[in-house]
Design a protein around this motif. Structure first.
Motif, PDB file in Angstrom:
ATOM      1  N   HIS A  24       0.837  -1.207   0.000  1.00  0.00           N
ATOM      2  CA  HIS A  24       0.000   0.000   0.000  1.00  0.00           C
ATOM      3  C   HIS A  24       0.872   1.257   0.000  1.00  0.00           C
ATOM      4  O   HIS A  24       0.515   2.263  -0.634  1.00  0.00           O
ATOM      5  N   GLN A  25       2.010   1.215   0.700  1.00  0.00           N
ATOM      6  CA  GLN A  25       2.944   2.342   0.653  1.00  0.00           C
ATOM      7  C   GLN A  25       3.487   2.537  -0.757  1.00  0.00           C
ATOM      8  O   GLN A  25       3.634   3.664  -1.235  1.00  0.00           O
ATOM      9  N   ARG A  46       1.032   4.279  -3.021  1.00  0.00           N
ATOM     10  CA  ARG A  46       0.947   5.727  -2.796  1.00  0.00           C
ATOM     11  C   ARG A  46       2.075   6.493  -3.485  1.00  0.00           C
ATOM     12  O   ARG A  46       1.979   7.709  -3.667  1.00  0.00           O
ATOM     13  N   GLY A  49       2.800   6.247  -6.579  1.00  0.00           N
ATOM     14  CA  GLY A  49       2.332   6.615  -7.909  1.00  0.00           C
ATOM     15  C   GLY A  49       3.371   6.296  -8.968  1.00  0.00           C
ATOM     16  O   GLY A  49       4.322   5.539  -8.749  1.00  0.00           O
ATOM     17  N   HIS A 101       9.204   9.902  -0.292  1.00  0.00           N
ATOM     18  CA  HIS A 101       7.904   9.341   0.086  1.00  0.00           C
ATOM     19  C   HIS A 101       8.027   8.306   1.199  1.00  0.00           C
ATOM     20  O   HIS A 101       7.125   7.487   1.406  1.00  0.00           O
ATOM     21  N   ARG A 145       0.781  12.438 -11.424  1.00  0.00           N
ATOM     22  CA  ARG A 145      -0.301  12.109 -10.487  1.00  0.00           C
ATOM     23  C   ARG A 145      -1.595  11.760 -11.218  1.00  0.00           C
ATOM     24  O   ARG A 145      -2.298  10.813 -10.844  1.00  0.00           O
ATOM     25  N   THR A 193      -1.316   8.378 -12.798  1.00  0.00           N
ATOM     26  CA  THR A 193      -1.361   7.353 -11.754  1.00  0.00           C
ATOM     27  C   THR A 193      -2.796   7.061 -11.342  1.00  0.00           C
ATOM     28  O   THR A 193      -3.225   5.899 -11.286  1.00  0.00           O
ATOM     29  N   CYS A 194      -3.546   8.117 -11.039  1.00  0.00           N
ATOM     30  CA  CYS A 194      -4.939   7.927 -10.603  1.00  0.00           C
ATOM     31  C   CYS A 194      -5.771   7.264 -11.692  1.00  0.00           C
ATOM     32  O   CYS A 194      -6.646   6.439 -11.405  1.00  0.00           O
ATOM     33  N   GLN A 237      -4.866   3.553 -11.683  1.00  0.00           N
ATOM     34  CA  GLN A 237      -5.440   2.922 -10.495  1.00  0.00           C
ATOM     35  C   GLN A 237      -6.948   2.749 -10.659  1.00  0.00           C
ATOM     36  O   GLN A 237      -7.521   1.745 -10.216  1.00  0.00           O
ATOM     37  N   LYS A 241     -11.147   7.765  -8.073  1.00  0.00           N
ATOM     38  CA  LYS A 241      -9.791   7.899  -8.625  1.00  0.00           C
ATOM     39  C   LYS A 241      -9.802   8.743  -9.898  1.00  0.00           C
ATOM     40  O   LYS A 241      -8.921   9.587 -10.112  1.00  0.00           O
TER      41      LYS A 241
END
Length: 734
Positions: A73-74, A77, A79, A139, A264, A267-268, A271, A287
């Motif tokens: 999960h990290q 994030r 991306g 990050h 970003r 990435t979204c 996802q 998302k």
């Protein structure tokens, strides 16, 4: 260890050609020492994803497996980044198998063995690896095991760090310092031309062709391998020293020394595609909304949002077609949109009960070549060119270069270009519209915004609808929302004085209330002026007079300074629903629920014209800023009227859904219209062409308002959000 996850199964029946997760097809299988990988392709698309499944032997306990899932999960994030393998999430219900971007190329081991010994190539590649590790550290992640076999060099010469997260390796050193030492080992291997040379603490010697920079290179390697107190404090310091060597060797900074990228939105979007594939429609839509907040014009995200709405079945097919038409203007996925349009038309011709296969969602390609660095250098060069033109007062040339650069980016938000444009704007006269930009979206409670006004002299917008509250929000950096209450009476109309000092609201019970716009919003005045809802409110342009119109067919004109009131009965048998002062004068235009419009002389002294304008209620009135014409909308039609003669100058199509809103921009040339179809049209009244068609991407529009500047306008949505749109004009300089 046994368990319910994919890594614990004896056999997975994912064979090449099998369709999984709704629309992915298994296109390849690869077995690695510690995991298996399945390449997944979308139908007729080059972009692919990979599912990586670690072998069960990598996990000794269930706790280790859950810890691994937490670190995945990290990784998600993080991306997408040009130099880091991107992870798009775990398979739902699984704590071991996860989605990745597909990376094609050779390992750093193979690259070294191929004889890549040029110092320029080595330092350039190493600089890319530094960017990747810096991104991880920024990050809160450390890679721990930077080995040549975990670095991929794409066919476009881009370095990618793989396996950011792996099952726990007991005894491995933790912390960023290990990554600095790992980078030193990679550099040692590349310089020595031996993949395993990085395992040695010191290199006995460097190849002869590197002896000119030998001392500096050895100093860097020694500092990377030094104890913590003498080692590089971070990767940035290491990258700086390596660039210094490059500059000494070649007389300029390394072309890959700096990197500015923002993925970003991409990435979204990717996802979201994974969410859709695994049945998480709501999460996928969220998302996509995030992707479009970052980049409103990202073609893949726009396409996917339309396709998701089609999949949901909540939107009429006719409306989907309008969305596609709006998206096809200046899009890089026009071919895919055209295919989707054909399929939607086919659905219209068939029974809605008949299932038809729909196209696949679109993935954004991750960077695979060094072109992104060239593009970054070109961007900086273009910025210098535009700045030079501005400093030399070459405004026309400056604007031409600026608009060319902005148009190429589809007028996405760009702080540099926007800043230069704002400096040019007051120096020229507005002409045609070059582009339109979604400047900001302000989320709101799930309540329609029926009324919307800007508070002059501030960065605040007041909105109301459906209850007794007026919500005032700052559209600058702050997100604080303050509220004013009418005391239990639903708000039916809203206005603000030209100086921004007074907020006026009408209520369903016939009251009109004034508040001070600042200092706690103290109530200034309240009076019961109408029998029934107060449907229309406005201030005169000079702020000296206030007018209200109600369901009783009357309008009340109040002198602000003295409080003196005058009541004029506009209709005995019709409700007044719209009212506006004309330009800078005191003439008035009123509209009724029966579609009739009346033009009144100063403050309602005399009715000059009575017009049978629309078959149904007058939904919207907009007076041109110069006061020479006004626009009315009713149902699905729009009409332009001469203010002096009352003659209808032009009739235009409105918006489907039974209600159309209109607004004449401050340039006195462009007409904005909107409706429940969630579309916004901007029409040039001189050329009679629709110069922009915008999809608000909601579930209907309820109100339009002028913005804080002449090139801004506001829109209130059925779902409660407020959108600020920015007009980018062609300018003429004297």
């Amino acid at each position: 260890m046994t368990g319910p996850y994919l890594c614990n199964r004896d056999g997975i029946d994912w064979v090449v050609g099998r369709k999984i997760f709704g629309f992915f097809v298994v296109s390849g299988i690869r077995l690695a020492p510690l995991h298996s990988e399945y390449s997944l392709s979308l139908h007729r698309r080059q972009e692919k994803l990979v599912v990586r499944i670690p072998f069960a032997t990598q996990f000794r306990t269930a706790e280790e497996q859950q810890s691994f899932a937490t670190r995945i999960h990290q990784w998600v994030r993080l991306g997408m980044h040009p130099h880091v393998e991107a992870c798009f999430g775990l398979i739902p219900g699984d704590a071991s198998a996860y989605f990745l971007e597909e990376i094609k190329g050779v390992t750093l081991t193979d690259w070294i063995r191929a004889g890549q010994t040029s110092l320029r190539s080595i330092l350039s590649l190493f600089m890319q690896l530094c960017h990747g590790v810096e991104y991880l550290h920024a990050h809160g992640l450390a890679h721990q095991q930077l080995l040549p076999e975990r670095i991929i060099i794409t066919h476009g010469s881009l370095a990618k760090i793989k396996e950011v997260v792996r099952p726990e390796a007991p005894g491995k050193e933790q912390g960023r310092g290990s990554d600095v030492r790992g980078l030193g080992g990679l550099l040692r291997s590349m310089l020595a031309g031996e993949p395993g040379a990085g395992d040695k603490q010191k290199a006995a010697h460097l190849p002869d062709h590197l002896r000119n920079q030998g001392a500096l290179l050895l100093a860097v390697l020694e500092r990377c391998a030094a104890p913590a107190e003498k080692c590089y404090p971070d990767v940035t310091a290491l990258r700086h020293d390596v660039n210094r060597i490059y500059r000494l060797a070649y007389g300029l900074d390394c072309p890959y020394y700096s990197l500015e990228t923002d993925l970003r939105a991409e990435t979204c979007n990717n996802q979201a595609v994974v969410c859709f594939a695994t049945g998480r429609l709501r999460e996928g839509l969220i998302k996509l909304q995030h992707a479009l907040l970052v980049n409103d014009r990202l073609p893949e995200a726009v396409y996917n949002l339309i396709l998701a709405k089609l999949h949901s079945g909540l939107f009429p097919l006719e409306r989907i077609l309008v969305m596609i038409d709006a998206a096809m203007v200046d899009s890089s996925v026009t071919d895919q949109l055209a295919v989707l349009k054909v399929q939607v038309r086919n659905l219209l011709e068939k029974s809605r009960q008949q299932r038809t296969s729909l196209p696949c969602f679109l993935l954004c390609s991750s960077p695979q070549s060094l072109a992104l660095y060239r593009q970054d250098r070109q961007r900086l060069q273009k910025q210098r060119e535009i700045t030079d033109h501005l400093q030399q007062l070459h405004y026309e040339t400056c604007l031409k270069s600026l608009l060319a650069a902005w148009r190429e980016k589809r007028f996405v938000k760009d702080p540099f270009l926007a800043g230069i444009y704002d400096r040019l704007l007051p120096k020229g006269d507005k002409r045609e519209i070059a582009g339109v930009q979604r400047y900001a979206t302000l989320p709101s409670p799930d309540r329609a915004v029926e009324h919307l006004v800007y508070l002059p002299g501030s960065r605040k917008i007041a909105g109301a609808g459906g209850d007794d509250r007026i919500r005032i929000r700052n559209y600058g950096r702050g997100s604080k929302v303050s509220t004013i209450s009418t005391g239990g009476q639903a708000v039916s109309g809203l206005a603000v004085s030209p100086d921004g000092r007074i907020i006026a609201a009408g209520t369903e019970e016939g009251e009109v209330v004034f508040w001070q716009s600042r200092a706690g919003h103290a109530e200034l005045w309240r009076s019961h002026l109408h029998h029934g809802p107060v449907n229309a409110l406005c201030f005169s342009r000079d702020g000296r007079f206030f007018a209200s119109g109600g369901a009783d067919g009357a309008m009340v004109i109040r002198t602000i300074a003295t409080g003196r009131e005058k009541t004029v009965t506009a209709w005995d048998d019709q409700r007044m629903v719209r009212l506006s002062f004309v330009g800078r004068g005191l003439d008035l235009v009123t509209g009724s629920d029966a579609g009739e419009i009346k033009i009144w002389a100063a403050r309602g002294k005399k009715c000059l014209h009575r017009l049978a304008a629309h078959a149904g209620p007058v939904d919207s009135l907009a007076v041109a800023p110069q006061g020479d014409f006004f626009v009315s909308a009713g149902g699905e039609e729009i009409k332009l009227w001469d203010i002096h003669s009352g003659q209808c100058l032009q009739q235009l199509p409105g918006h489907p859904g039974g209600r159309t809103l209109v607004l004449v921009l401050d340039d006195n040339r462009h007409l904005v219209s909107a409706g429940l179809d969630d579309m916004i049209r901007i029409r040039d009244l001189i050329s009679d062409e629709v110069v922009a068609m915008l999809d608000a991407r909601g579930n209907g529009l309820r109100c339009l308002a002028r913005g804080s500047q002449p090139h801004l306008f506001f829109v209130g949505q059925q779902g409660g959000s407020m959108i600020i749109w920015k007009i980018i004009y062609q300018l003429i300089f004297a």
